[in-house]
Motif scaffolding. Structure first.
Motif, PDB file in Angstrom:
ATOM      1  N   CYS A  98     -34.587 104.560  -2.942  1.00 51.91           N
ATOM      2  CA  CYS A  98     -36.010 104.891  -2.921  1.00 51.91           C
ATOM      3  C   CYS A  98     -36.731 104.050  -1.877  1.00 51.91           C
ATOM      4  O   CYS A  98     -37.646 104.528  -1.194  1.00 51.91           O
ATOM      5  N   ARG A 158     -36.176 105.569   1.441  1.00 52.69           N
ATOM      6  CA  ARG A 158     -36.958 106.796   1.567  1.00 52.69           C
ATOM      7  C   ARG A 158     -38.425 106.483   1.857  1.00 52.69           C
ATOM      8  O   ARG A 158     -39.068 107.136   2.685  1.00 52.69           O
ATOM      9  N   ILE A 159     -38.938 105.481   1.174  1.00 48.86           N
ATOM     10  CA  ILE A 159     -40.341 105.119   1.388  1.00 48.86           C
ATOM     11  C   ILE A 159     -40.531 104.555   2.794  1.00 48.86           C
ATOM     12  O   ILE A 159     -41.526 104.847   3.459  1.00 48.86           O
ATOM     13  N   GLU A 214     -41.016 107.204   5.179  1.00 41.17           N
ATOM     14  CA  GLU A 214     -42.294 107.909   5.121  1.00 41.17           C
ATOM     15  C   GLU A 214     -43.462 106.958   5.388  1.00 41.17           C
ATOM     16  O   GLU A 214     -43.609 106.486   6.494  1.00 41.17           O
ATOM     17  N   ARG A 245     -45.192 102.067   2.404  1.00 43.57           N
ATOM     18  CA  ARG A 245     -46.007 101.169   1.594  1.00 43.57           C
ATOM     19  C   ARG A 245     -45.346 100.963   0.239  1.00 43.57           C
ATOM     20  O   ARG A 245     -44.700 101.857  -0.304  1.00 43.57           O
ATOM     21  N   CYS A 246     -45.550  99.754  -0.270  1.00 38.30           N
ATOM     22  CA  CYS A 246     -44.974  99.423  -1.568  1.00 38.30           C
ATOM     23  C   CYS A 246     -45.635 100.288  -2.638  1.00 38.30           C
ATOM     24  O   CYS A 246     -46.862 100.347  -2.711  1.00 38.30           O
ATOM     25  N   PRO A 247     -44.862 100.942  -3.464  1.00 36.77           N
ATOM     26  CA  PRO A 247     -45.464 101.758  -4.518  1.00 36.77           C
ATOM     27  C   PRO A 247     -46.267 100.930  -5.501  1.00 36.77           C
ATOM     28  O   PRO A 247     -47.169 101.446  -6.164  1.00 36.77           O
TER      29      PRO A 247
END
Lengths: 194, 359
Positions: B311, B314-315, B318, B321-323
């Motif tokens: 994940c 993947r972030i 895109e 940014r830290c979720p």
């Protein structure tokens, strides 16, 4: 491809405390990428007592992309389109985070109902009314809640129809119903006395 | 038969280095860590038992086990297994050390039933299970311990409970008889089985500590004990007599009792607590997959939000940014490998804990 294992888990988690939160998410059909969310109208707001259905479409990139949400129930709210139900909420757009869930998004929408942001409107007419004639806004919002968001008054159209069958003009019947908060008997009394 | 026992004894020596390497990756570390957690509670017993008789005793058991094993079933496969999969054999050897210790604690047909079956499913458990057969005194937990341990080390979800198909013919009889008596405890028996694993590991871990050159010394022990097999067996029986009164009076309940008072408490304080304390989630909050060891020690953002590497990647592709805090990820993520003493222990325990739950 939507991460269905996560969606599945979210549904389980969310539906675990429906009684407490009143928020539920259910698949619309067999597909887990099209869901229906339900939120109760927040107390101390013109939406209190209503139950609002929200159409949720999960994009392929979910949870890395925000879910697409819009109101199925008609709502009178500055940040929700009175026509399409489109929602103006940052977390459903650029402020989405994969750590958010369907439930947190629905909770956020519920909070948005309590705290409109007229300065960043989705529906300009509603926002204008909210700012300039707040009482009318509250009345209209309450009526819409009564008319469209209450399980008991989901049949507002039928009530109008019945009043029309009694011989009242439809516009008058509708506005009278609106004025009495959707109560058919009160509306009838009012129509007869007028 | 004899050759079996010889293989049993010498294989670890021959392939010691090979085995060492593999062990270093998995079980040795694991044990080394768990050892700390359990040392104190076992120390006194180990002092009493371990020194001379029990260790030798355990190896003796292994040897005899090899014999019986060969005679009863699957001689050739066992040979292969023993020689090719020396790491497992080594584990076995070590387990036998601990077997003997543990057998003296929970010396009962009940656990031996499950144990035998357990190990029957598992190549490395075979010799140990047969060891239980052969040794009249300690047909006890030896099998079950080493069986479940091996499974744990192999990281098999099926774990200790997957057992009751009674692979060993001899055991079926025994198991049937015992199962009849212990059916009500069935669940208990299955659940504690994985719980027993750490116990054994502690035992073996203790073996490792007290003898710094662990695999080698263990191997030599087994060699040493090999010729004396029978004598040691008798000796072991005599030694185990300390636990026999319990056995004679209520064989089935003993392991349950020991399990009850020893395992759950330790389970909760050593496995669950560190986990909670360090706040490492078990699964990735984004994809809901279990975090593996690498993921668990991966801390990409200073806000402490953890996620799996997939994940994270993947972030990064895109918006980056830290979720958790919506701040952009630093170019050089903080990869914090937890300190060996504290963090990795926690992580490993947490993993084994999740395995328990799966079992």
């Amino acid at each position: 491809m939507v991460d269905f294992s996560r969606v599945q888990k979210e549904l389980q988690e969310c539906n675990k405390d429906v009684k407490l939160s009143g928020i539920s998410v259910k698949p619309k059909a067999d597909s887990l990428s099209h869901l229906i969310g339900t939120i109760p109208g927040p107390v101390d707001s013109p939406y209190e007592g209503g139950t609002f259905l929200i159409d949720i479409v999960l994009p392929d990139g979910y949870p890395f992309e925000p879910p697409k949400m819009k109101f199925l129930t008609k709502v009178w709210h500055p940040n929700i389109s009175s026509q399409s139900g489109a929602i103006c909420l940052d977390i459903l757009k650029d402020q989405w985070s994969p750590a958010l869930t369907l439930k947190t998004a629905l909770v956020s929408i519920q909070a948005l109902l309590s705290a409109p942001e007229p300065d960043d409107p989705q529906d300009a007419v509603v926002a204008q009314q909210y700012l300039r004639d707040h009482q009318t806004f509250l009345g209209t919002a309450r009526y819409w809640t009564e008319a469209f968001a209450k399980m008991s008054s989901h049949g507002i159209e039928e009530k109008v129809q019945r009043l029309v069958e009694m011989g009242f003009p439809e516009a008058l019947a509708r506005s009278t119903l609106e004025g009495v908060g959707g109560d058919e008997n009160l509306a009838l009394e009012k129509l007869c006395s007028s | 038969m004899m050759s079996d026992s010889i293989v049993n004894g010498s294989a670890p020596n021959a392939s010691k280095d090979f085995g060492k390497k593999k062990r270093a990756n998995r079980s040795a570390k694991l044990k080394q860590c768990k050892l700390d957690a359990r040392r104190e509670q076992w120390l006194s017993q180990v002092k009493n038992n371990k020194g001379c008789e029990d260790e030798v005793n355990g190896n003796g058991v292994a040897v005899v086990g090899g014999e019986l094993n060969g005679s009863t079933r699957k001689k050739a496969p066992i040979f292969k297994d023993l020689e090719l999969k020396s790491p497992s054999l080594e584990e076995n050897e070590i387990h036998h050390d601990s077997d003997s210790e543990s057998s003296s604690h929970a010396n009962s047909p009940t656990s031996s039933t499950s144990g035998g079956n357990d190990s029957g499913t598992n190549y490395s458990g075979i010799s140990s299970s047969s060891s239980s057969i052969s040794s009249s005194f300690g047909f006890s937990c030896g099998g079950s311990y080493s069986g479940s341990i091996t499974e744990e080390e192999e990281e098999e979800g099926g774990g200790g409970g997957c057992a009751d198909d009674g692979c060993l013919d001899d055991w079926e009889i025994m198991a049937d008889a015992l199962a009849a008596a212990t059916t009500p405890n069935d669940k208990e028996r299955h659940n504690p089985a994985p719980d027993l694993a750490p116990n054994t590991e502690t035992g073996s871990g203790l073996g490792l500590t007290t003898e710094p050159s662990s695999p080698g010394s263990v191997g030599s022990h087994s060699e040493r004990s090999k010729p004396e097999g029978a004598g040691i067996l008798g000796k072991g029986a005599a030694k185990n007599r300390a636990w026999r009164p319990d056995d004679a009076s209520r064989p089935q309940t003993l392991p349950n009792l020991s399990k009850q008072h020893s395992f759950p408490a330790r389970h909760s304080c050593h496995v669950v607590n560190p986990w909670v304390r360090n706040n490492v989630p078990t699964s990735c909050p984004i994809c809901c997959e279990d975090l593996d060891l690498t993921d668990s020690s991966f801390l990409p953002c200073s806000c402490g939000f953890r996620l799996c590497l997939f994940c994270h990647k993947r972030i990064l592709e895109e918006d980056g940014r830290c979720p958790g805090c919506r701040k952009p990820y630093a170019a050089d993520p903080v990869e914090k490998e937890a300190s060996v003493s504290g963090g990795s222990l926690t992580v490993r325990l947490a993993r084994s804990c999740s395995m328990f739950s799966r079992v």
